[in-house]
Design a protein around this motif. Sequence first.
Motif, PDB file in Angstrom:
ATOM      1  N   LEU A 308      74.784  62.111  27.296  1.00 34.94           N
ATOM      2  CA  LEU A 308      74.033  61.216  28.655  1.00 34.94           C
ATOM      3  C   LEU A 308      75.064  60.267  29.247  1.00 34.94           C
ATOM      4  O   LEU A 308      75.166  59.859  30.140  1.00 34.94           O
ATOM      5  CB  LEU A 308      72.969  60.910  28.056  1.00 34.94           C
ATOM      6  CG  LEU A 308      71.832  61.820  27.721  1.00 34.94           C
ATOM      7  CD1 LEU A 308      70.267  60.937  27.378  1.00 34.94           C
ATOM      8  CD2 LEU A 308      71.426  62.732  28.558  1.00 34.94           C
ATOM      9  N   ALA A 309      75.807  59.506  28.224  1.00 37.92           N
ATOM     10  CA  ALA A 309      76.750  58.469  28.320  1.00 37.92           C
ATOM     11  C   ALA A 309      77.987  59.174  29.254  1.00 37.92           C
ATOM     12  O   ALA A 309      78.499  58.599  30.255  1.00 37.92           O
ATOM     13  CB  ALA A 309      77.266  57.953  27.076  1.00 37.92           C
ATOM     14  N   SER A 310      78.103  60.340  28.732  1.00 36.28           N
ATOM     15  CA  SER A 310      79.528  61.072  29.590  1.00 36.28           C
ATOM     16  C   SER A 310      78.800  61.206  30.934  1.00 36.28           C
ATOM     17  O   SER A 310      79.862  60.961  32.028  1.00 36.28           O
ATOM     18  CB  SER A 310      79.602  62.453  29.006  1.00 36.28           C
ATOM     19  OG  SER A 310      80.279  62.342  27.928  1.00 36.28           O
ATOM     20  N   ARG A 311      77.616  61.790  31.392  1.00 34.38           N
ATOM     21  CA  ARG A 311      77.123  61.763  32.926  1.00 34.38           C
ATOM     22  C   ARG A 311      76.947  60.453  33.319  1.00 34.38           C
ATOM     23  O   ARG A 311      77.534  60.352  34.604  1.00 34.38           O
ATOM     24  CB  ARG A 311      75.649  62.492  32.342  1.00 34.38           C
ATOM     25  CG  ARG A 311      74.951  62.636  33.843  1.00 34.38           C
ATOM     26  CD  ARG A 311      73.645  63.233  33.775  1.00 34.38           C
ATOM     27  NE  ARG A 311      72.983  63.493  34.982  1.00 34.38           N
ATOM     28  CZ  ARG A 311      72.238  62.552  35.595  1.00 34.38           C
ATOM     29  NH1 ARG A 311      72.036  61.381  35.069  1.00 34.38           N
ATOM     30  NH2 ARG A 311      71.646  62.995  36.632  1.00 34.38           N
ATOM     31  N   ALA A 312      76.519  59.501  32.519  1.00 40.53           N
ATOM     32  CA  ALA A 312      76.479  58.207  33.380  1.00 40.53           C
ATOM     33  C   ALA A 312      77.726  57.833  33.937  1.00 40.53           C
ATOM     34  O   ALA A 312      77.865  57.188  34.991  1.00 40.53           O
ATOM     35  CB  ALA A 312      75.956  57.215  32.355  1.00 40.53           C
TER      36      ALA A 312
END
Length: 401
Positions: A308-312
Amino acid sequence: MFLRQLALRDFRSWRELDIALAPGCTVFVGRNGQGKTNVLEAVRYLSILGSHRASTDQSLVRQGTSEAHISGIAVNAGRELAIDIGVRPGKTNKAWINRSPARRPSEALGIVHTVMFAPEDLAIVKGDPAERRRYLDELMVALRPRYSVVRSEYDKVVRQRSALLKSISHTMRARKVDDSAAITLETWDKHLARAGAEYLQERFRMVQRLDPFFTLSYAGIAPDSRPARMQYRCSLANVPEDPAMITTDLLEKLFLEQLPAMRVKEIERGVCLVGPHRDDLELMLGDQPVKGFASHGESWSTALALRLASRALLRDEGWEPILLLDDVFAELDRKRREALVAIALDSEQVLITAAVREDVPEALSGRLVGVQAKLSDLADSLGQRVSEIVRPPSNAEGEGA
């Protein structure tokens, strides 16, 4: 961003597949071994030119054939771009962009952006440092495709220098003297310092940018848990704690200072002991590292928070990645499932695999694509009308969903 078309030839279990895709949610449903994961793996390959579950390309080519082909048409802000990749184990892969041959496959990087969450992601948290380095490098290349060349150059230097170290070690054990080898090693020290400094600086930048997104993502999944953070563990000594002080010139200087001090150990072991290939990304919950101290639930939350951090981060850079969810909902508890659903509903395109339709939350019910050998079996497993049937070859192999 979304893919409107995906075509495969001799990729994993698929002799041939040509399927139209659309924005929103597409759910690939079918029993294990039918080719569901292979479809998502192909989309991921278009994004990073690598597989999330295979270290080499050999296993990606259908048995009895010599190469595989993956083609897609990506739509970004209304602009279409065709990308074709020829996967050729043992040879240089080929790439075509809008049907024109690219000089090198890396030119295709940055056309398709994806974030994939799969059961294998638990290895990022619990596995060896190489898994966490791979996670960082894939994201780094997704954001700055030119670093695929930087990474390749660094890997080449490490291989050449390691070969020289082994040769010197063998010569010393034979009680021979080779002054030219020592001089050559000093030359390779300079190459390693130069290539490693640029590579390492980008790793530091990536962790600095990613850390706050990771902290927020984990808090959203597990609000009652300890705060999560990440820190980069560098094999190079005396690197400043202040990221603003870290420059390529400084890192190159530190390399050239440390390599002579490591000379005896490196020759004894015949490997390079300093550089990005020896580093680690340490994931923390409170004051404890996740690896070795976190519970199974905390480890899953950490793995999900990383994705999810990668996506953000990608969205912060102006990209809307395609979200790939490979058979994960059955492994998630209610909180993590809700967090993932919220992200999925906010994505332009989501591709999901599941063994049974009931594993996918109702909020994500979209177009159903049945991946099954028999229509009767598919109808039994879904209990509802199927919008499309995709039949893999009867001798399907290589699927690991």
